[in-house]
Design a protein around this motif. Sequence first.
Motif, PDB file in Angstrom:
ATOM      1  N   ALA A  66       5.035   4.725   2.078  1.00 39.82           N
ATOM      2  CA  ALA A  66       3.606   4.847   2.390  1.00 39.82           C
ATOM      3  C   ALA A  66       3.374   5.820   3.541  1.00 39.82           C
ATOM      4  O   ALA A  66       4.215   5.979   4.435  1.00 39.82           O
ATOM      5  N   HIS A  67       2.216   6.454   3.522  1.00 40.02           N
ATOM      6  CA  HIS A  67       1.781   7.368   4.588  1.00 40.02           C
ATOM      7  C   HIS A  67       0.762   6.611   5.440  1.00 40.02           C
ATOM      8  O   HIS A  67      -0.184   6.011   4.913  1.00 40.02           O
ATOM      9  N   THR A  84      -4.646   2.244  -1.739  1.00 35.68           N
ATOM     10  CA  THR A  84      -4.925   2.594  -0.348  1.00 35.68           C
ATOM     11  C   THR A  84      -5.495   1.372   0.354  1.00 35.68           C
ATOM     12  O   THR A  84      -6.430   0.738  -0.155  1.00 35.68           O
ATOM     13  N   ALA A  85      -4.920   1.045   1.505  1.00 32.51           N
ATOM     14  CA  ALA A  85      -5.374  -0.100   2.304  1.00 32.51           C
ATOM     15  C   ALA A  85      -5.989   0.402   3.601  1.00 32.51           C
ATOM     16  O   ALA A  85      -5.406   1.251   4.283  1.00 32.51           O
ATOM     17  N   GLY A 126      -8.698  13.513   2.526  1.00 32.17           N
ATOM     18  CA  GLY A 126      -9.490  13.207   1.339  1.00 32.17           C
ATOM     19  C   GLY A 126      -8.707  13.420   0.055  1.00 32.17           C
ATOM     20  O   GLY A 126      -8.789  12.616  -0.883  1.00 32.17           O
ATOM     21  N   THR A 127      -7.922  14.487   0.020  1.00 31.42           N
ATOM     22  CA  THR A 127      -7.089  14.752  -1.161  1.00 31.42           C
ATOM     23  C   THR A 127      -6.028  13.668  -1.315  1.00 31.42           C
ATOM     24  O   THR A 127      -5.764  13.188  -2.431  1.00 31.42           O
ATOM     25  N   ARG A 128      -5.428  13.277  -0.193  1.00 33.53           N
ATOM     26  CA  ARG A 128      -4.419  12.215  -0.256  1.00 33.53           C
ATOM     27  C   ARG A 128      -5.041  10.902  -0.735  1.00 33.53           C
ATOM     28  O   ARG A 128      -4.463  10.177  -1.558  1.00 33.53           O
ATOM     29  N   LEU A 129      -6.241  10.593  -0.238  1.00 35.35           N
ATOM     30  CA  LEU A 129      -6.941   9.391  -0.673  1.00 35.35           C
ATOM     31  C   LEU A 129      -7.238   9.452  -2.168  1.00 35.35           C
ATOM     32  O   LEU A 129      -7.056   8.460  -2.893  1.00 35.35           O
ATOM     33  N   ALA A 130      -7.653  10.603  -2.658  1.00 33.20           N
ATOM     34  CA  ALA A 130      -7.981  10.751  -4.070  1.00 33.20           C
ATOM     35  C   ALA A 130      -6.780  10.493  -4.966  1.00 33.20           C
ATOM     36  O   ALA A 130      -6.922   9.957  -6.073  1.00 33.20           O
ATOM     37  N   ARG A 131      -5.599  10.823  -4.488  1.00 29.38           N
ATOM     38  CA  ARG A 131      -4.413  10.790  -5.339  1.00 29.38           C
ATOM     39  C   ARG A 131      -3.490   9.600  -5.085  1.00 29.38           C
ATOM     40  O   ARG A 131      -2.433   9.510  -5.721  1.00 29.38           O
ATOM     41  N   ALA A 182       0.822  -1.208   0.000  1.00 28.09           N
ATOM     42  CA  ALA A 182       0.000   0.000   0.000  1.00 28.09           C
ATOM     43  C   ALA A 182       0.858   1.262   0.000  1.00 28.09           C
ATOM     44  O   ALA A 182       1.973   1.287   0.533  1.00 28.09           O
ATOM     45  N   LYS A 183       0.317   2.328  -0.549  1.00 29.01           N
ATOM     46  CA  LYS A 183       0.963   3.645  -0.514  1.00 29.01           C
ATOM     47  C   LYS A 183       0.283   4.588   0.485  1.00 29.01           C
ATOM     48  O   LYS A 183       0.866   5.593   0.886  1.00 29.01           O
TER      49      LYS A 183
END
Length: 683
Positions: free
Chosen positions: A216-217, A311-312, A302-307, A187-188
């Motif tokens: 990953a973040h 995502t796990a 939300g922006t990080r999730l969008a890009r 995952a990233k």
Amino acid sequence: MPESAPGTLGALSRKLASMSGNKVVLGACPLDCPDTCSWIVTVEDGRATKMRGNPDQPYTRGALCVKVNRYLEHTRADDRLLYPLRRTGPKGSGRFERITWDEALDEISTRLRRTVDEHGGEAVWPYNGTGSLGYLQGCEGVAGRRFWNVLGASKHWLNICSAAGSTGLHRANGTAGGMDPENFALAKLVLLWGTNTLTSGHHLWKFIQDAKAAGAHVVAIDPIRTRTADQADEHLAIRPGTDAVLALGLLNVVLAEGAQDEEYLAAHTSGWEDFRAEIMSYPVERVAEITGIPADAVHRLGTRLARTRPTAIRATMGLQRHAGGGAALRTLAAIPGVTGDWRHPGGGLAYSTSDHVKLNIDTRDDLLPAPARLRTMTRMASELPSVKCLFVYGANPLSSTSDTSRIRQQLQREDLFTVVMEQFPTDTADYADIVLPATMQTEHMDLHAGYGHLYLLWNEPATAPAGECLSTTETFRRLAAHMGMTEPSLFASDLELAEELLSSGHPSLEGVTLDRLRKEGWVRMNYPKPFAPFAEGFPTPSGRMRFPRSGEAYVPPYTAGKDGLTLITPAAHTFLNSTFGNNPELLRRAKNPVVLVSAADAAARGLTDGRRVRVHNASGEFLADVEISDRVAPGVVASPKGRWPKLSPGGGNVNAVVAERDADMGRGALYHDNIVELSPVEA
């Protein structure tokens, strides 16, 4: 085969085995944890002298937890129950006399027959818990169920742990099974949502560390700043029970970014347009107001999730223990449906892998003489008045079940014949008429499957049973014989039961034989690696994910808008549910019960650090010492579960204040959805 080959007795194991007088036995942890570790027990002259995590098993990786590291010590504890006992004092006094197994089984048989004759089978309640997750000896498989069916007893619904979330995921995906937790390494972006990984399933952290090393973040979303949140890149202190709202808000940002996966949505989901409208009704500002998370933090994530693909999301059982628990998991599962993460290895949601386990579990309902009454585990206080015979095994309801004050009142009834099969003198055992001594994991056979990985594990007994302890399967075989039952399946051996479990014919079990499991200790089921279970669709009738309809995505918590403090009862680092609640060293490390309180809430009540308080509401109370902390936000208090009431100040524990209420789905328990107040205890 090379020493490090999966499934073999590796280099460390062979070295131990070669030592003079030593025997090495491969086994598995039975406890209620997603990791279900593979362990190695060293036996010298018939005595287990060392236990360690199996370094050859890819999920265990040689490490056990702080609790299980003391397991061998626990099997030899001074308070271990070793012989059958009959009550001699008042119920709850814990006063018993030793009797023989024949005496115990004769008395149990007589009382069971009398109860069925006079009140019908529904007056008998076999109450089985998660003390062991074994498919032979524990709650996952056949232990005792065929016996109770022949008797015509009530059916027991073990809904205490994960029912709300599992039901929500079934409504969304057709299964509660999701991504392979090992794929978190790919995952990233990792969202640890309502889960304290380093306390409740720490082996996943190694895969998260692999992801972090690759850039990953990691975000912890939790009402409490846990030890896991301390290690994350970011912590969002969400208001308890509002997780679905945050999910909708994050998706609102995804849509604003135009980052939805239109191809995946069109091919593999249903109800998108309706759900899209629901998402649009949760702008960031509204989400911040409901969840207590600042709007800029919601927008940033939300922006990080969008890009970020993949995502796990890791969401475990604590997340769904509130009034809207089922809706919360259903809505969280929708996130990878919108972003398309379900198509990517390393993307999706991991809740429980249990639905990927395709064993042949045949409880033989055909043996029932008539339709059986269903009794709900979390409704014990309400169900007990109509019960005349209670048989408890693998459970300690006076510590672990909601509304314990009312349960205690019922257990005091002289007309309630109670049998407790146990390893230690728990609070529940103190109320038994007959206590039966149970083996521990190093003393019996069992078959296991983790609910946090994709491996089957075999547990071979390392030593003879202590005292006169019997396994669960052997106890029911003997009880069936004492009652004159003749159904052949009641007398199947453990090895025969294991062979039957492995005989489902499902492709995931191809090549997985009992002989292989006993030799190798563990085998990964036949799922691809990496495993993306919903890349091409879902196990629903339509083959599509089902998004929530309007109004179904969020159910507010019971505590919403109510005055008082919302109590969270997280897992303790030193106990596993109530297992190890009597271990002297772990009790010493746990110290006195505490309740975490924000500085603002403490000041408003005139409380100082270390002050003993009554944590109370209409259901009951327990005593704890105040710990003023910034780990909880104003309006939220936290006190870990797992204490034995009789070993705690004032004789209570957190479940005394947990009301007997149902979640929106699966009748799940509401352990994290109760209002309490704190009152100083006068010296």
